[in-house]
Design an enzyme around this catalytic site. Sequence first.
Site, PDB file in Angstrom:
ATOM      1  N   CYS A 119      44.082  44.285  16.345  1.00 21.88           N
ATOM      2  CA  CYS A 119      43.234  43.712  15.305  1.00 21.88           C
ATOM      3  C   CYS A 119      43.878  42.566  14.525  1.00 21.88           C
ATOM      4  O   CYS A 119      43.183  41.785  13.882  1.00 21.88           O
ATOM      5  CB  CYS A 119      42.785  44.798  14.347  1.00 21.88           C
ATOM      6  SG  CYS A 119      42.008  46.210  15.178  1.00 21.88           S
ATOM      7  N   HIS A 244      40.705  41.599   8.185  1.00 25.51           N
ATOM      8  CA  HIS A 244      40.160  42.275   9.364  1.00 25.51           C
ATOM      9  C   HIS A 244      39.044  43.211   8.930  1.00 25.51           C
ATOM     10  O   HIS A 244      39.173  43.943   7.943  1.00 25.51           O
ATOM     11  CB  HIS A 244      41.270  43.057  10.071  1.00 25.51           C
ATOM     12  CG  HIS A 244      40.772  44.041  11.065  1.00 25.51           C
ATOM     13  ND1 HIS A 244      39.856  43.720  12.044  1.00 25.51           N
ATOM     14  CD2 HIS A 244      41.047  45.375  11.234  1.00 25.51           C
ATOM     15  CE1 HIS A 244      39.599  44.790  12.772  1.00 25.51           C
ATOM     16  NE2 HIS A 244      40.304  45.807  12.294  1.00 25.51           N
ATOM     17  N   ASN A 274      33.495  46.725  13.733  1.00 24.28           N
ATOM     18  CA  ASN A 274      34.908  46.380  13.877  1.00 24.28           C
ATOM     19  C   ASN A 274      35.117  45.784  15.263  1.00 24.28           C
ATOM     20  O   ASN A 274      35.032  46.481  16.270  1.00 24.28           O
ATOM     21  CB  ASN A 274      35.752  47.651  13.701  1.00 24.28           C
ATOM     22  CG  ASN A 274      37.244  47.400  13.842  1.00 24.28           C
ATOM     23  OD1 ASN A 274      37.679  46.434  14.453  1.00 24.28           O
ATOM     24  ND2 ASN A 274      38.046  48.309  13.298  1.00 24.28           N
TER      25      ASN A 274
END
Length: 318
Positions: A119, A244, A274
């Site tokens: 990520c 993020h 996500n």
Amino acid sequence: MKVRQGAPGAKILALGHYQPSNVVTNDDLAATMETNDEWIQSRVGIKERRIALASESEIDLAVQAGGKALATSGLSASDIDLVIVATCTLEAQIPNAAARVATRLGIESPGAFDVNTACSGFCYALAVADDAIRSGSATNVLVIGTEKLSQWIDWTDRSTAVIFADGAGAAVVGPSQTPGIGPVVWGSAGDKSEAIMIKDRASHLTQEGQTVFRWATTALHPVAKQVCEAAGVDPADLAAFVPHQANLRIIEAIARKIGAENAVIARDIVLAGNTSAASVPLALSRMVERGEVQSGGLALLLGFGAGLTYAGQVVEIP
């Protein structure tokens, strides 16, 4: 040995993003597992996410996002001499994504490599692009974060199925007379490496949600402040904070602690889920497209995730 003559600085010239057309709502998931819209929104803040079709690969997503960024930059494919792709979801590690993406975009013979810090990958890749331009190793760099997490998810496991999604975001980075990308602050917590993992090629992605939540809400706001200090920027002067998109509660907790009271906070997770390495460029590109932030403003980027890894920098918004 001859000293390389690079640029005094580098900056993001243009952004681009792409999301699959297939929208999966919380109600859609509730039809196949024990969950509901209220439960999902209260825990992670997601209302819907985009899931790629079986025929769409992470390479396809990257080509779409990268092509848009390149078109917006005003440069041609021949102007790009380095392509970096951040991804952790390739079905096969060889060949890499970057060389395939470059060929499909008509970029001939660039340096091409992938970055896998999950990520935080886009922020890592952006830092490498900045260094390459300033050192003279590259002139213009295409940086892409792309993920097809859906192919690694157990769609009967609500602890992961409600969170992860697919998408891509990209940036064209070029030389600048003044720095438009601040110093990177990066690091890792390898002692927590098993908190988010895919054990082997026959396994699904697993996540220790509470471990990750505690780490993100306690360890990362000092990192965000350190990023601002490294760039010589007061958090109050930030136009945007683009972390993020892991969990809405994590995003809001970090935002409260860093003192960026005048910044627009990216909350792309609500409608995008996500998307790992894609989430930071995807969120920033969508903010620019919607006119939520203005060109020339400063944005704090902060990636964090599996590894555990983190990286951040302050950038000038293109």
